[in-house]
Design a protein around this motif. Structure first.
Motif, short mmCIF file in Angstrom:
data_model
loop_
_atom_site.label_atom_id
_atom_site.label_comp_id
_atom_site.label_asym_id
_atom_site.label_seq_id
_atom_site.Cartn_x
_atom_site.Cartn_y
_atom_site.Cartn_z
N GLY B 394 1.52 -5.76 -2.35
CA GLY B 394 1.95 -4.86 -3.40
C GLY B 394 3.26 -4.18 -3.04
N TYR B 395 3.65 -3.25 -3.89
CA TYR B 395 4.93 -2.57 -3.72
C TYR B 395 4.75 -1.24 -3.01
N SER B 396 5.56 -1.04 -2.00
CA SER B 396 5.50 0.23 -1.28
C SER B 396 6.31 1.28 -2.04
N GLY B 397 6.24 2.49 -1.57
CA GLY B 397 6.90 3.60 -2.25
C GLY B 397 8.40 3.42 -2.36
N ASN B 398 9.00 2.74 -1.40
CA ASN B 398 10.47 2.58 -1.46
C ASN B 398 10.90 1.36 -2.26
N GLY B 399 9.95 0.73 -2.95
CA GLY B 399 10.31 -0.39 -3.82
C GLY B 399 10.28 -1.74 -3.15
N GLY B 400 9.96 -1.76 -1.86
CA GLY B 400 9.90 -3.05 -1.16
C GLY B 400 8.53 -3.70 -1.34
N TYR B 401 8.57 -5.01 -1.44
CA TYR B 401 7.31 -5.72 -1.64
C TYR B 401 6.70 -6.07 -0.28
N VAL B 402 5.42 -5.77 -0.13
CA VAL B 402 4.70 -6.12 1.08
C VAL B 402 3.77 -7.28 0.75
N PRO B 403 4.10 -8.48 1.20
CA PRO B 403 3.26 -9.62 0.86
C PRO B 403 1.86 -9.47 1.44
N GLY B 404 0.91 -10.05 0.76
CA GLY B 404 -0.47 -9.93 1.21
C GLY B 404 -1.25 -11.21 1.02
N ASP B 405 -2.55 -11.08 1.14
CA ASP B 405 -3.43 -12.26 1.09
C ASP B 405 -3.37 -12.96 -0.27
N PRO B 457 -6.08 -0.04 -8.04
CA PRO B 457 -6.17 -0.36 -6.62
C PRO B 457 -7.13 0.61 -5.92
N ASN B 458 -7.50 0.27 -4.70
CA ASN B 458 -8.37 1.18 -3.95
C ASN B 458 -7.59 2.00 -2.93
N GLY B 459 -6.31 2.07 -3.11
CA GLY B 459 -5.48 2.89 -2.23
C GLY B 459 -4.10 3.00 -2.81
N ASN B 460 -3.27 3.79 -2.14
CA ASN B 460 -1.91 3.95 -2.65
C ASN B 460 -0.85 3.53 -1.65
N LEU B 461 -1.27 2.75 -0.66
CA LEU B 461 -0.31 2.18 0.28
C LEU B 461 -0.27 0.67 0.06
N ALA B 462 0.93 0.14 -0.09
CA ALA B 462 1.06 -1.26 -0.49
C ALA B 462 0.43 -2.21 0.51
N GLY B 463 0.61 -1.96 1.79
CA GLY B 463 0.09 -2.89 2.78
C GLY B 463 -1.42 -3.00 2.78
N PRO B 464 -2.11 -1.90 3.09
CA PRO B 464 -3.56 -2.01 3.25
C PRO B 464 -4.34 -2.09 1.94
N SER B 465 -3.76 -1.73 0.83
CA SER B 465 -4.56 -1.58 -0.39
C SER B 465 -4.97 -2.92 -0.98
N GLY B 466 -6.03 -2.84 -1.75
CA GLY B 466 -6.51 -4.03 -2.45
C GLY B 466 -7.24 -3.60 -3.69
N SER B 467 -8.15 -4.43 -4.13
CA SER B 467 -8.92 -4.15 -5.34
C SER B 467 -10.37 -4.51 -5.09
#
Lengths: 221, 572
Positions: B394-405, B457-467
């Motif tokens: 997902g997208y982090s607060g600074n607009g950068g995309y954090v790739p995930g699973d 989402p289940n969080g507000n941090l792009a890296g660790p969050s999921g659904s």
């Protein structure tokens, strides 16, 4: 009767029995409720899941509201809860109609005890879910923490309460939180298997300090 | 002279004999019941099954995030809710992330569709799937899920719901049985095989082939077409005799061409033992299983060799020999240049993801179908790892995309589908002019998944969050008879507090507008199951509106339930 006569009679009897069975299976189906032959609202139709139970709702065991939509549902999968005598300990009937399961409520007082490790909290939750499953033959039907807590708070066929409404670990959203204030994660793997985890001190899931307990598959006999 | 001994029955022997008798009667009743099913099938199925058709079911285990598989486009009426509620998981329609707009032709042409309803985007890691959609090979069915009866938000608390909604194994099981309100007995593909397999007159092996081990979906009520498992490397062989028995046989196709070495003598001894007949039923039964496995292994091996005899025009292996066409196609799709690699070494394929290896094997078995002599084939494959409670991307607060699973999973899916589809298009061209030539219209692929995931989402941090776990999901179909380039069913409004969402939850869990059997019944009919057999295969189908010929009618939930808009196949 000679042995030969016995043989003939036995063979005739067997053939007759097979014919009857074949007729019962192959006979034309004239029933308006085609499919099962089970009449609508049959006693064989199991109660639907009890959801959003309020004090005005029928008590468990009453007929469900809407079975006519399941004319063929003679094998509905909602298992019959364990028959229980609520007149003695550990059960306490409340004026509201709910019934407290006092032993579990007492057990849960130890949740988030700072003198114990977090994993013991997860084991405690596992025991609570086991107590629920032992009675209702399945885990709470829930995708969210709040729904699990609702089921443990009386939204179940017996209106059994497993967790005190005033438990300090309940937040305003009706979720059960860990010692750092984050809602526990309940992960339904199956109707008899649930995994439990805490986000840990950083309150963020998916980081190395997460604490998880994977419950073994339920086989409660 | 016969004389009958009087046998005195004690209580124990009476009980034992009664039990045996009961078991015998149960067997008779069961057999007769199955005969009834088969009798109905044979009486009603008009097709003589002269043509070839293969259905592939791909199960995405763990519940793929359909909300980011198929997203509303910029002009879609649900886009505002997507942006408002998807949080860090929201993928923008423009910006640093590549976008993949697709236009659903059926909705574009329908005047009753809301303005912009035809504009969607696929996950950015699905560029080739977008091309498949655009070219008309692939369509999407929106908001499909397990249902016991038609359900909407206003009846959610009063009608029967599928048991254990939101639990993985229960929902996987119910997708595969299509009968959520009954204890599991059989899968919907298994029930199709019960009816169709007897019409595979010259069949060499079961029409139900699994590339993903024993599963629920191919479990039949009878044993006429038991599941036959094939691994990514082909049929399961006896161990210890080298690749394709090269240590023990001089010719892998001749199981009696033993080499005069220890392995050859050992295999011959084993073969001799298998050829014995035994008085004891269990021993004979065991031997039969082994004998049958060796037979099947031979047929499958022959089919795979047949497929591998079709060579790639360009790719040469380390010995300068052409690669098998299909294998090379999969390797190229995954960015692996097969030139110079050892084509006889199975490990050369280990770089391919498991899903691609499964679909490669299915493509090869389709190419070698003449060796298996089945007019109808049902393949099952799967791809797990979609339970993205965290690290979804997902997208982090600074607009950068954090790739995930999810990005990785969609990329694997993209490459596997593309290579598989390429192989089958090429097979049609390759066999053009042959007797019983393969046509692209001869196969269909349909996806399943446990359920959708929550919109929020289940969080507000792009890296660790999921659904988390939800309900109605979007699935896809691919193949020649698919009305591709369309989105069938109904796409939710993506309002977690709206009429599409399960009451009491603010996470965005869509109540399905199409049941599993409404989605799968057209697949059965495509296989030429008769109308009467459909009721046997999908006993709950008549609780729902017919998917056949159903149209798009979005004016309210009742209207959508009455018109599931599932007419996604041609020629049925």
């Amino acid at each position: 009767m000679t042995a030969k006569t016995w043989k003939i009679a036995s063979a005739a009897l067997l053939a007759g029995a097979l014919l009857v069975i074949a007729f019962l299976i192959f006979k034309p189906d004239h029933s308006p409720n085609k499919g099962t032959g089970i009449p609508i609202n049959s006693e064989l139709t199991q109660p639907l899941e009890n959801r959003n139970i309020t004090s005005s709702d029928p008590l468990p065991g009453d007929k469900p509201k809407s079975t006519e939509q399941l004319p063929e549902n003679q094998l509905a999968l909602f298992p019959e809860p364990l028959p229980l005598d609520f007149s003695s300990a550990p059960f306490e009937r409340q004026v509201s109609g709910t019934i407290y399961k006092r032993d579990v409520i007492t057990m849960l007082q130890d949740l988030n005890n700072p003198e114990q490790e977090t994993v013991s909290d997860l084991q405690l939750l596992e025991e609570v879910i086991f107590a629920y499953r032992y009675i209702f033959k399945q885990n709470p039907v829930a995708g969210e923490n709040r729904e699990v807590i609702e089921a443990l708070s009386g939204k179940n066929p017996y209106r059994l309460v497993f967790i005190s409404p005033s438990h300090p670990a309940l937040n305003e959203g009706g979720e059960l939180v860990d010692r750092w204030g984050s809602p526990f994660r309940f992960h339904p793997v199956s109707g008899s298997q649930m995994e439990f985890s805490s986000a840990g001190p950083d309150a963020v899931f998916g980081t190395p300090d997460d604490i998880a307990l994977e419950q073994s598959a339920g086989n409660d006999g | 002279m016969n004389s009958r001994k009087k046998i005195s029955l004690n209580r124990r022997s009476f009980m034992a004999r009664s039990a045996c008798s009961a078991m015998g009667l149960t067997g008779v009743v069961s057999t007769l019941a199955h005969m009834k099913l088969m009798q109905g099938a044979l009486a009603n199925t008009s097709s003589s099954l002269n043509d070839y058709k293969a259905l592939v079911v791909l199960f995405l285990f763990g519940a793929k995030d359909a909300n980011n598989f198929l997203m509303p486009g910029l002009l879609h009426p649900s886009r505002a809710n997507y942006d408002a509620h998807r949080g860090v998981l929201a993928l923008p329609t423009a910006g640093t992330n590549p976008t993949h707009p697709i236009v659903a032709s059926n909705l574009a042409a329908d005047p009753s569709a809301p303005v912009g309803a035809e504009y969607f985007e696929l996950h950015p890691s699905l560029p080739d799937v977008k091309n498949l959609f655009d070219s008309g090979d692939l369509s999407i069915a929106a908001n499909v899920g397990t249902l016991a009866v038609p359900t909407k938000a206003s009846t959610y608390n009063s009608v029967a719901l599928p048991p254990q909604l939101f639990s993985h194994s229960d929902q996987q099981n119910q997708w595969q049985s299509s009968l959520p309100d009954r204890p599991f007995q059989s899968g919907w593909c298994g029930r199709i095989a019960d009816i169709l397999h007897p019409q595979n007159i010259d069949s060499a092996i079961s029409m139900s082939v699994s590339l993903s081990g024993i599963n629920d979906i191919q479990a039949g009520l009878t044993q006429v077409s038991p599941q036959y498992s094939v691994t990514n490397a082909g049929a399961v062989t006896l161990g210890g005799y080298g690749n394709k028995y090269s240590s023990a046989l001089t010719n892998s196709q001749d199981k009696h061409s033993y080499k005069s070495n220890a392995s050859g003598r050992r295999l011959k001894a084993f073969q001799d033992i298998m050829d014995y007949t035994h008085d004891h039923l269990f021993e004979e039964g065991y031997n039969n299983v082994v004998r049958q496995a060796r037979e099947n292994e031979g047929y499958v091996g022959e089919a795979l060799e047949e497929a591998d005899s079709w060579l790639h025009p360009v790719a040469l292996d380390s010995r300068g020999r052409p690669w098998p066409f299909m294998t090379a196609t999969f390797l190229y799709q995954h960015g692996i240049d097969p030139s110079g690699l050892n084509s006889t070494n199975i490990s050369a394929l280990s770089a391919l993801p498991g899903l691609s290896r499964q679909l490669l094997k299915i493509a090869q078995l389709i190419a070698g179908r003449r060796c298996l002599e089945n007019k109808r084939q049902l393949f099952f494959c799967s791809y797990g790892g979609h339970d993205t409670h965290q690290d979804q991307g997902g997208y982090s607060g600074n607009g950068g995309y954090v790739p995930g699973d999810l990005d990785a999973n969609m990329s694997v899916l993209n490459d596997a589908l593309k290579a598989f589809n390429d192989c089958l298009h090429a097979l049609e061209t390759f066999e053009n002019g042959q007797n019983d030539a393969f046509s692209y219209n001869d196969f269909l692929l349909a996806s399943h998944s446990d359920f959708n995931r929550t919109l929020t989402p289940n969080g507000n941090l792009a890296g660790p969050s999921g659904s988390d776990h939800a309900w109605g999901t979007h699935v896809f179909t691919m193949g020649g008879n698919v009305r591709g380039g369309n989105v069938f069913g109904y796409y939710p409004d993506l309002d977690p507090a709206g009429v599409w969402s399960t009451p009491g939850s603010s996470r965005g869990r869509w109540i399905p507008t199409c049941s599993v059997e409404q989605f799968t019944a057209p697949l059965a009919k495509w296989l030429d199951v008769g109308d009467a057999e459909l009721a046997a295969i999908f006993p709950n189908l008549d609780r729902f509106s017919s998917p056949f010929g159903s149209t798009y009618s979005p004016s309210g939930y009742d209207s959508m339930l009455a018109n599931p808009n599932m007419d996604y196949l041609e020629g049925i």
